[in-house]
Design an enzyme around this catalytic site. Structure first.
Site, PDB file in Angstrom:
ATOM      1  N   ASN A 198      46.467 -26.484 -11.678  1.00 31.55           N
ATOM      2  CA  ASN A 198      45.579 -25.490 -12.282  1.00 31.55           C
ATOM      3  C   ASN A 198      45.405 -25.827 -13.770  1.00 31.55           C
ATOM      4  OD1 ASN A 198      44.776 -23.127 -13.733  1.00 31.55           O
ATOM      5  ND2 ASN A 198      45.195 -21.910 -11.914  1.00 31.55           N
ATOM      6  N   HIS A 233      51.985 -19.365  -8.344  1.00 32.19           N
ATOM      7  CA  HIS A 233      52.048 -18.454  -9.489  1.00 32.19           C
ATOM      8  C   HIS A 233      53.449 -18.458 -10.086  1.00 32.19           C
ATOM      9  CE1 HIS A 233      51.050 -15.389 -12.379  1.00 32.19           C
ATOM     10  NE2 HIS A 233      49.806 -15.559 -12.031  1.00 32.19           N
ATOM     11  N   ARG A 281      37.689 -15.949 -20.147  1.00 34.23           N
ATOM     12  CA  ARG A 281      38.670 -16.121 -21.231  1.00 34.23           C
ATOM     13  C   ARG A 281      39.187 -17.559 -21.310  1.00 34.23           C
ATOM     14  NH1 ARG A 281      43.615 -12.522 -18.890  1.00 34.23           N
ATOM     15  NH2 ARG A 281      41.940 -10.985 -18.852  1.00 34.23           N
ATOM     16  N   HIS A 283      40.172 -21.105 -12.382  1.00 34.74           N
ATOM     17  CA  HIS A 283      39.838 -19.684 -12.177  1.00 34.74           C
ATOM     18  C   HIS A 283      38.759 -19.289 -13.182  1.00 34.74           C
ATOM     19  CE1 HIS A 283      41.567 -15.274 -12.032  1.00 34.74           C
ATOM     20  NE2 HIS A 283      40.286 -15.316 -11.740  1.00 34.74           N
ATOM     21  N   GLU A 293      38.950 -20.527  -7.970  1.00 30.27           N
ATOM     22  CA  GLU A 293      39.526 -19.173  -7.887  1.00 30.27           C
ATOM     23  C   GLU A 293      38.560 -18.184  -8.491  1.00 30.27           C
ATOM     24  OE1 GLU A 293      43.246 -18.385  -9.694  1.00 30.27           O
ATOM     25  OE2 GLU A 293      44.165 -20.122  -8.758  1.00 30.27           O
ATOM     26  N   ARG A 311      40.258 -21.887 -30.471  1.00 26.01           N
ATOM     27  CA  ARG A 311      39.502 -22.277 -31.654  1.00 26.01           C
ATOM     28  C   ARG A 311      37.996 -22.287 -31.396  1.00 26.01           C
ATOM     29  NH1 ARG A 311      42.269 -25.019 -35.859  1.00 26.01           N
ATOM     30  NH2 ARG A 311      44.107 -23.761 -36.201  1.00 26.01           N
ATOM     31  N   ARG A 370      37.174 -16.545 -14.666  1.00 23.17           N
ATOM     32  CA  ARG A 370      37.368 -15.087 -14.757  1.00 23.17           C
ATOM     33  C   ARG A 370      36.080 -14.434 -15.213  1.00 23.17           C
ATOM     34  NH1 ARG A 370      43.169 -13.500 -14.862  1.00 23.17           N
ATOM     35  NH2 ARG A 370      42.323 -11.437 -15.192  1.00 23.17           N
ATOM     36  N   THR A 398      46.984 -13.093 -13.355  1.00 28.03           N
ATOM     37  CA  THR A 398      46.762 -12.427 -12.073  1.00 28.03           C
ATOM     38  C   THR A 398      48.043 -11.719 -11.629  1.00 28.03           C
ATOM     39  OG1 THR A 398      45.310 -14.281 -11.613  1.00 28.03           O
ATOM     40  CG2 THR A 398      45.782 -12.784  -9.789  1.00 28.03           C
ATOM     41  N   GLU A 455      47.233 -17.634   0.277  1.00 27.05           N
ATOM     42  CA  GLU A 455      48.128 -18.158  -0.754  1.00 27.05           C
ATOM     43  C   GLU A 455      49.093 -17.045  -1.104  1.00 27.05           C
ATOM     44  OE1 GLU A 455      46.546 -20.600  -3.844  1.00 27.05           O
ATOM     45  OE2 GLU A 455      48.116 -20.031  -5.251  1.00 27.05           O
ATOM     46  N   HIS A 513      44.742 -23.333 -18.419  1.00 28.96           N
ATOM     47  CA  HIS A 513      45.321 -23.122 -19.751  1.00 28.96           C
ATOM     48  C   HIS A 513      45.061 -24.267 -20.718  1.00 28.96           C
ATOM     49  CE1 HIS A 513      46.500 -19.285 -18.508  1.00 28.96           C
ATOM     50  NE2 HIS A 513      47.121 -19.768 -17.451  1.00 28.96           N
TER      51      HIS A 513
HETATM   52  N1  PXP Z   1      47.507 -19.539  -7.595  1.00 28.06           N
HETATM   53  C1  PXP Z   1      46.696 -18.529  -7.955  1.00 28.06           C
HETATM   54  C2  PXP Z   1      45.924 -17.854  -6.895  1.00 28.06           C
HETATM   55  C3  PXP Z   1      46.585 -18.150  -9.305  1.00 28.06           C
HETATM   56  O1  PXP Z   1      45.784 -17.115  -9.644  1.00 28.06           O
HETATM   57  C4  PXP Z   1      47.290 -18.864 -10.278  1.00 28.06           C
HETATM   58  C5  PXP Z   1      47.138 -18.500 -11.725  1.00 28.06           C
HETATM   59  O2  PXP Z   1      45.825 -18.597 -12.135  1.00 28.06           O
HETATM   60  C6  PXP Z   1      48.106 -19.924  -9.857  1.00 28.06           C
HETATM   61  C7  PXP Z   1      48.218 -20.222  -8.517  1.00 28.06           C
HETATM   62  C8  PXP Z   1      48.872 -20.753 -10.840  1.00 28.06           C
HETATM   63  O3  PXP Z   1      49.808 -19.969 -11.493  1.00 28.06           O
HETATM   64  P1  PXP Z   1      50.577 -20.548 -12.747  1.00 28.06           P
HETATM   65  O4  PXP Z   1      49.556 -20.879 -13.777  1.00 28.06           O
HETATM   66  O5  PXP Z   1      51.482 -19.454 -13.126  1.00 28.06           O
HETATM   67  O6  PXP Z   1      51.303 -21.791 -12.268  1.00 28.06           O
END
Ligand code: PXP
Length: 248
Positions: free
Chosen positions: A11, A198, A53, A47, A74, A22, A49, A105, A155, A14
């Site tokens: 994922n 997650h 963000r 994801h 996502e 910035r 959103r 989430t 999931e 981030h």
């Molecule tokens: N799976 C889903 C469905 C999520 O929403 C997220 C976070 O966006 C993740 C996995 C990954 O979670 P993390 O970033 O905490 O590893």
């Protein structure tokens, strides 16, 4: 049962969080996704959103154009997101709950209470060929409802297990892990493909990776943080190694 290959979905949300701090163009999440591919990611998760963000619409365009591995898109179950998904037709769509005020989430989707709406919501996504996954708590009622609405994948939310580990509450952690184990087996017995994710870290990934029914883990925040210290490629390689070790 003998365990299938366990896929790693990285994922990259981030990377976009840091970029957006910035408001500029770096670090580029598409570049991170390409490095993750090279480092052994079997898929990329992003994801989009409602409040944009981190990942933006342009990032999704870029990922669709640049990736060689599947994109797991996502999104919340809204009309706007459905339109975007139908336009891009990503390999996979994962439906997640979304609240504006949350940091990340929190908890899984309430499928059981919204069965009718969600069944209608996912039908067109399935028709265009997206593999539809529902992000839920390890709860029998939610799993049964996800199965009834026609999801191919669930999931399981590993957040409560990971949080308990981080807080040193090992009794709760072990209870959460046992529930995840039982619910993975239950979902698999219904014919659902089982994914999990997650909050997973090097310390928490192996017990989940060892469940034979789980065929994909989606991991982001920890890997992007770890990349600050050791670089993205080694950070992902170490997660891959731990997953393979647990699976063996
Ligand atoms: N799976 C889903 C469905 C999520 O929403 C997220 C976070 O966006 C993740 C996995 C990954 O979670 P993390 O970033 O905490 O590893």
């Amino acid at each position: 049962m003998s365990a299938e290959y366990l896929r790693l979905g990285v994922n990259i949300d981030h990377v976009a969080t840091v970029r957006n701090a910035r408001g500029g163009v770096y670090p580029d999440p598409i570049r991170a996704a390409k490095i993750a591919e090279q480092a052994g990611a079997d898929g990329i998760t992003a994801h989009l959103r409602e409040d944009r963000r981190h990942i933006t619409d342009a990032d999704i365009d870029g990922l669709m154009a640049a990736l060689s591995v599947p994109l797991n898109f996502e999104m919340a179950a809204t009309d706007e997101m459905q339109k975007i998904a139908l336009r891009h037709k990503p390999h996979a769509v994962c439906i997640v709950p979304e609240k504006r005020e949350e940091r990340t989430t929190e908890g899984g989707l309430e499928v059981a209470r919204e069965e009718n709406r969600l069944a209608h919501f996912i039908a067109p996504l399935r028709e265009v060929g997206c593999r539809v996954s529902i992000f839920i708590a390890a709860d029998m009622k939610q799993i049964e409802a996800a199965h009834r609405i026609g999801a191919q994948v669930i999931e399981l939310h590993t957040g409560a297990y990971c949080d308990a580990h981080a807080e040193g509450d090992f009794a709760t952690r072990d209870r959460e892990l046992e529930t995840l184990r039982e619910m993975s087996a239950f979902a698999h017995s219904l014919g659902l493909e089982v994914h999990a994710g997650h909050g997973l870290t090097y310390d928490t990934v192996q017990p989940v990776a060892a469940f034979p029914e789980v065929v994909e883990l989606n991991i982001g925040h920890f890997l992007i943080g770890e990349a600050i210290f050791r670089g993205l490629t080694p950070a992902i390689a170490e997660m891959r190694r731990l997953m393979d070790e647990a699976r063996a």
